[in-house]
Design a protein around this motif. Structure first.
Motif, PDB file in Angstrom:
ATOM      1  N   VAL A  39      36.093 -42.336 -17.741  1.00  0.00           N
ATOM      2  CA  VAL A  39      37.327 -42.528 -16.983  1.00  0.00           C
ATOM      3  C   VAL A  39      37.041 -43.228 -15.656  1.00  0.00           C
ATOM      4  O   VAL A  39      37.914 -43.927 -15.120  1.00  0.00           O
ATOM      5  CB  VAL A  39      38.037 -41.177 -16.781  1.00  0.00           C
ATOM      6  CG1 VAL A  39      39.317 -41.353 -15.976  1.00  0.00           C
ATOM      7  CG2 VAL A  39      38.364 -40.538 -18.118  1.00  0.00           C
ATOM      8  N   ILE A  48      45.365 -37.813 -13.123  1.00  0.00           N
ATOM      9  CA  ILE A  48      44.405 -37.767 -14.231  1.00  0.00           C
ATOM     10  C   ILE A  48      43.895 -36.341 -14.435  1.00  0.00           C
ATOM     11  O   ILE A  48      43.801 -35.848 -15.568  1.00  0.00           O
ATOM     12  CB  ILE A  48      43.236 -38.727 -13.970  1.00  0.00           C
ATOM     13  CG1 ILE A  48      43.735 -40.175 -13.941  1.00  0.00           C
ATOM     14  CG2 ILE A  48      42.151 -38.569 -15.029  1.00  0.00           C
ATOM     15  CD1 ILE A  48      42.679 -41.179 -13.487  1.00  0.00           C
ATOM     16  N   THR A  61      44.654 -34.001 -17.762  1.00  0.00           N
ATOM     17  CA  THR A  61      43.533 -33.581 -18.601  1.00  0.00           C
ATOM     18  C   THR A  61      43.456 -32.065 -18.696  1.00  0.00           C
ATOM     19  O   THR A  61      43.318 -31.502 -19.800  1.00  0.00           O
ATOM     20  CB  THR A  61      42.215 -34.135 -18.050  1.00  0.00           C
ATOM     21  OG1 THR A  61      42.309 -35.561 -17.917  1.00  0.00           O
ATOM     22  CG2 THR A  61      41.060 -33.798 -18.963  1.00  0.00           C
ATOM     23  N   CYS A 117      38.305 -44.904 -23.770  1.00  0.00           N
ATOM     24  CA  CYS A 117      38.414 -45.339 -22.370  1.00  0.00           C
ATOM     25  C   CYS A 117      37.305 -46.326 -22.013  1.00  0.00           C
ATOM     26  O   CYS A 117      37.565 -47.389 -21.424  1.00  0.00           O
ATOM     27  CB  CYS A 117      38.365 -44.136 -21.445  1.00  0.00           C
ATOM     28  SG  CYS A 117      39.808 -43.056 -21.529  1.00  0.00           S
TER      29      CYS A 117
END
Length: 380
Positions: free
Chosen positions: A63, A203, A207, A283
């Motif tokens: 990420v 983010i 998650t 990603c």
């Protein structure tokens, strides 16, 4: 926010290296307990927590390749300290981010090698400590629910990024190699990293919320949500049944037979592990091609304020994976995607290896006293 070589002088870099080494040493001891704890209340087997921690490190690496725009000509990326601390614990979280920084510096020439101690102190230690402290404080005052965990994750991640910017500013005030007014550095760094913190918070919350939705027992920060199993017995349990007409008063009543405790089913972590690995590979191997090409917050501030005038060449600048691209591959999408996949695999292997060793050492240390204890002597 990867600090390159040459931003901070040697004495301060060395001092930061000592702090980072001490933080890693303490985290190694603390991570043994977190990994052996097995997640929420020990519900997850300790043999499965090490691979999950390695996956968290690989996911953070992936990420971090997804730079997102935050202002005109500036981008940001995940730091990961808050996410790691909430998912696998603060000590293990420091190690996760440290493994990521090590892989990035050695393989991809991202972040100076002499500045590795600065980066660990800033991006691993500071973000994890601040984020987990804020998270635990909010969890105590918010209602006891999964939504509160997600909200606390958002706030913790949001505050952790400007905290790292403040840490860098303090280090630069102590050992900056260029003569720039520290007030300007502070204002610029904190200002842009507040914006980056919003992206970090989104983010992190998404998650953590996704993992809680399917496996809350695997989220270290949500371990307080698990209620211990309580066996309810009948009010008549433990009382002797009434004597039958043909029984005498002297006959003892039969003792009640306790019902066996129901076994807690052991759920596999393989589906979550595979889903996390697929997300990391997607990603790093695919979405990273569409990441913002603008300089990140530190690079932008360094260029605008003149902090980068004495930047030194990276020791591994000739690495075949430097700048997250495989050399000798002309197609940029293929070169970048392949480099990302290699990075995920390397981070997963190193991270899992470290955590497996820690878990086994903890298990061996726990078993040693029982083995060494002498048998009681028999008495005549």
């Amino acid at each position: 926010m990867h600090v390159p070589d040459g931003f901070i002088n040697a004495p301060v870099s060395a001092a930061a290296g000592v702090v980072a080494a001490a933080a890693v040493a303490v985290s190694l001891r603390g991570a043994r307990r977190e990994l052996a704890g097995g997640g929420t209340g020990g519900g997850t087997g300790a043999d499965r927590t090490a691979p999950l921690a390695g996956l968290v490190a690989a996911f953070i690496f992936a990420v971090q390749m997804l730079n997102f725009p935050v202002a005109a000509g500036t981008s940001g990326h995940l730091l990961g300290g808050a996410l790691a601390a909430i998912l696998v614990g603060p000590y293990t979280g420091v190690l996760c981010v440290s493994v990521v920084l090590l892989m990035q510096g050695v393989l991809f020439a991202d972040g100076g090698l002499t500045a590795l101690g600065i980066n660990i102190s800033d991006m691993a230690l500071t973000t994890t400590v601040v984020a987990y402290g804020v998270f635990r404080l909010l969890v105590k005052v918010l209602p006891r629910s999964r939504r509160s965990i997600t909200v606390a994750s958002f706030a913790a991640a949001l505050l952790s990024v400007p905290a790292a910017a403040v840490c860098f500013t303090a280090l630069y005030a102590l050992g900056g190699t260029t003569d720039v007014p520290i007030g300007k550095v502070f204002t610029a760094m904190v200002g842009v990293h507040v914006l980056i913190g919003i992206g970090e918070a989104v983010i992190t919350a998404l998650t953590v919320g996704a993992v809680i939705a399917v496996r809350p027992d695997l989220v270290y920060g949500a371990r307080d949500l698990a209620r211990p199993l309580q066996l309810r017995t009948s009010p008549l349990a433990g009382t002797a049944p009434a004597a039958a007409p043909d029984q005498t008063a002297e006959e003892p009543a039969p003792a009640p037979i306790p019902a066996p405790a129901p076994a807690t089913p052991r759920r596999s972590t393989r589906p979550l592990w595979l889903a996390g690995l697929a997300a990391a590979l997607l990603c790093a191997g695919g979405l990273s091609y569409y990441a913002s090409s603008s300089p990140d917050g530190l690079e932008k501030v360094a260029h605008d304020k003149g902090l980068d005038t004495k930047t030194e060449a990276h020791a591994t600048a000739d690495s075949p994976l430097a700048d997250y691209s495989v050399k000798d591959i002309a197609n940029p999408r293929l070169a970048g995607g392949l480099a990302g996949v290699i990075g995920v695999a390397a981070t997963l292997a190193v991270g899992t290896g470290v955590f497996v060793v820690l878990r086994r050492r903890k298990a061996a240390a726990d078993a040693a006293p029982a083995v060494a204890a002498p048998a009681p002597a028999e008495q005549d």
